[in-house]
Enzyme design. Structure first.
Site, PDB file in Angstrom:
ATOM      1  N   TYR A 143       3.438  11.788   1.275  1.00  0.00           N
ATOM      2  CA  TYR A 143       2.854  13.057   0.844  1.00  0.00           C
ATOM      3  C   TYR A 143       3.928  14.057   0.400  1.00  0.00           C
ATOM      4  O   TYR A 143       3.636  15.013  -0.320  1.00  0.00           O
ATOM      5  CB  TYR A 143       2.013  13.690   1.966  1.00  0.00           C
ATOM      6  CG  TYR A 143       0.727  12.947   2.271  1.00  0.00           C
ATOM      7  CD1 TYR A 143       0.386  11.784   1.607  1.00  0.00           C
ATOM      8  CD2 TYR A 143      -0.149  13.422   3.231  1.00  0.00           C
ATOM      9  CE1 TYR A 143      -0.774  11.100   1.901  1.00  0.00           C
ATOM     10  CE2 TYR A 143      -1.329  12.740   3.535  1.00  0.00           C
ATOM     11  CZ  TYR A 143      -1.628  11.576   2.859  1.00  0.00           C
ATOM     12  OH  TYR A 143      -2.792  10.897   3.150  1.00  0.00           O
ATOM     13  N   LYS A 193       3.267  -0.677   8.881  1.00  0.00           N
ATOM     14  CA  LYS A 193       2.960  -1.807   7.991  1.00  0.00           C
ATOM     15  C   LYS A 193       4.279  -2.550   7.780  1.00  0.00           C
ATOM     16  O   LYS A 193       4.767  -2.712   6.655  1.00  0.00           O
ATOM     17  CB  LYS A 193       2.367  -1.260   6.678  1.00  0.00           C
ATOM     18  CG  LYS A 193       1.826  -2.295   5.726  1.00  0.00           C
ATOM     19  CD  LYS A 193       0.556  -2.972   6.207  1.00  0.00           C
ATOM     20  CE  LYS A 193       0.126  -4.066   5.231  1.00  0.00           C
ATOM     21  NZ  LYS A 193      -0.925  -4.949   5.777  1.00  0.00           N
ATOM     22  N   ASP A 225      -3.635  -2.101   9.124  1.00  0.00           N
ATOM     23  CA  ASP A 225      -4.926  -2.718   8.787  1.00  0.00           C
ATOM     24  C   ASP A 225      -5.613  -3.245  10.047  1.00  0.00           C
ATOM     25  O   ASP A 225      -6.824  -3.087  10.222  1.00  0.00           O
ATOM     26  CB  ASP A 225      -4.761  -3.819   7.729  1.00  0.00           C
ATOM     27  CG  ASP A 225      -3.543  -4.704   7.964  1.00  0.00           C
ATOM     28  OD1 ASP A 225      -2.634  -4.279   8.706  1.00  0.00           O
ATOM     29  OD2 ASP A 225      -3.489  -5.819   7.422  1.00  0.00           O
ATOM     30  N   ASP A 249      -3.369  10.174   8.577  1.00  0.00           N
ATOM     31  CA  ASP A 249      -4.431  10.921   7.902  1.00  0.00           C
ATOM     32  C   ASP A 249      -5.719  10.093   7.933  1.00  0.00           C
ATOM     33  O   ASP A 249      -6.801  10.572   8.301  1.00  0.00           O
ATOM     34  CB  ASP A 249      -3.984  11.183   6.454  1.00  0.00           C
ATOM     35  CG  ASP A 249      -4.863  12.176   5.730  1.00  0.00           C
ATOM     36  OD1 ASP A 249      -5.770  12.751   6.375  1.00  0.00           O
ATOM     37  OD2 ASP A 249      -4.655  12.394   4.528  1.00  0.00           O
ATOM     38  N   ASP A 253      -9.138  10.238  10.820  1.00  0.00           N
ATOM     39  CA  ASP A 253     -10.512  10.465  10.361  1.00  0.00           C
ATOM     40  C   ASP A 253     -11.429   9.345  10.843  1.00  0.00           C
ATOM     41  O   ASP A 253     -12.581   9.588  11.206  1.00  0.00           O
ATOM     42  CB  ASP A 253     -10.565  10.543   8.826  1.00  0.00           C
ATOM     43  CG  ASP A 253     -10.339  11.962   8.324  1.00  0.00           C
ATOM     44  OD1 ASP A 253      -9.914  12.824   9.131  1.00  0.00           O
ATOM     45  OD2 ASP A 253     -10.577  12.226   7.126  1.00  0.00           O
TER      46      ASP A 253
END
Ligand code: NAD
Length: 365
Positions: A143, A193, A225, A249, A253
């Site tokens: 980001y 990851k 994942d 992020d 959620d």
């Protein structure tokens, strides 16, 4: 003389001002009960600041935030600004204030309150008892990496976002998460990851090194994942999850939805300085803005986090949380928490129920 805390209030866009109104009423009740005063300095951020000041994060807002004991934020964004270039988008205000205040750790609890088990889209036996916290890195990663748009030699439009982490950025968030885990069930899952990304391999290496300083906490690693799957398959296995900015992020959620509604989730952003920023996890909900139906509880629970983490008012924080749970136990719901919308309370009515509960309690600081 009684203490006065300076709170920088940034309602933002959409439902932001509606939910913030209720949060401030709750703080005022806490003030009456404890004798601690709060002074409020209102500032603009996001879309409203773009309209008024030509920038999503005006200098004046940053000044107010830096002078405050804590920052309380509503939400930013909306379709009106969706086509703006990157630096003139409401989210740039959020990213900017987090960076300017050095807020690198975002704490997002996801706790399943027993009376809301039915509001979850998952089976009650899967979600009952979920009590986890996602610690998200907030000021690094993709980001904030360099962004580029250009046309390649063969005429293709190309976009680049750089995912970059320095060792020290990883170390401090890993340490924060170990500290959080230490105060809970001493079980930390670091999510990356590492099978694909170099930045994740560095993340894992640093996590392993820091772990040596926390022998009382069990560290394990999960690929992002797999973690996304496990969160909906068996969420009770998690206590504290730490991860980088973009994964955090998304996962926070997802964790949010385990507990029924995004309208219930509070967050704290903490850093090296003493200022913390407190905001609901949800966005500005343009689809319901201005209708007086938004759930104010995530913002009210963010107030509780502020009382606890920035103002050292643990008892008051607990009182706010207890008042919220009591209102839910009594069966009161906003539209996002119930199928039966005809019985749903509006924003102000829900805020009022929390205040009535709070007034029944004797609150110390
Ligand atoms: P959102 O969280 O605003 O809304 C998602 C859904 O949840 C909507 O149906 C909305 O009505 C509902 N919802 C959210 N908060 C609620 C509440 N308190 N009470 C009842 N229902 C609630 O996410 P979105 O629709 O993806 O984004 C809308 C805007 O918000 C976009 O501009 C986005 O960029 C912005 N956004 C801002 C933040 C932030 O300020 N921290 C976070 C996420 C999204």
């Amino acid at each position: 003389m009684n203490k006065t805390y300076k709170i920088c209030v940034l309602p933002g866009d959409g439902i932001g001002p509606e939910i913030m109104g209720e949060a401030i009423k709750v703080l005022n009740v806490i003030s009456e009960q404890t004798g601690v005063s709060f002074s409020y300095d209102f500032g603009r951020i996001g879309g409203c600041a773009i309209d008024e000041d030509g920038t999503p994060l005006p200098e004046e807002t940053l000044r107010l935030a830096k002078e405050a004991d804590a920052v309380l934020l509503g939400a930013v964004g909306g379709p009106k600004w969706d086509q703006n270039p990157g630096n003139l988008r409401p989210e740039a205000g959020l990213l900017g204030i987090r960076k300017a205040l050095g807020l690198y750790a975002n704490l997002r609890p996801a706790t399943m309150h027993p009376s809301l088990v039915e509001a979850s889209s998952l089976k009650p036996e899967v979600v009952a008892g979920v009590d986890l916290i996602v610690v998200r890195e907030l000021t690094g990663g993709i980001y904030f990496g360099e962004k580029k748009r250009y046309t390649s030699e063969d005429g293709q439009e190309v976009a680049e976002d750089l995912l970059i982490y320095q060792e020290k950025e990883i170390e401090r968030i890993i340490r924060t998460s170990f500290e959080v885990a230490r105060k809970r069930s001493k079980n930390l899952v670091s999510v990356d990851k590492a099978n694909v990304l170099e930045s994740s391999r560095l993340w894992r290496k640093v996590a392993e090194r820091v772990a040596a300083d926390y022998p009382d906490v069990t560290l394990s690693h999960q690929l992002v994942d797999s973690c996304a799957m496990q969160l909906v398959r068996a969420p009770k296995q998690f206590d504290v999850i730490v991860t980088e900015n973009m994964f955090g992020d998304i996962l926070s959620d997802e964790a949010a939805m385990l507990t029924g509604s995004i309208g219930m989730l509070a967050s704290a952003s903490l850093g090296e300085g003493s200022i913390g920023l407190y905001e609901p996890v949800h966005g500005s909900a343009p689809d319901i803005a201005g209708r007086g139906v938004a759930n104010p509880l995530a913002t009210i629970l963010s107030v509780a986090m502020m009382l606890r983490h920035s103002l050292g008012m643990d008892e008051a924080a607990e009182a706010v949380e207890k008042a919220v749970w009591a209102v839910l136990d009594a069966g009161y719901r906003t539209g996002d928490l119930t199928e039966d919308r005809s019985q749903a309370l509006g924003t102000v009515e829900m805020g009022q129920k929390v205040i009535e509960q709070l007034q029944k309690q004797v609150v110390g600081q």
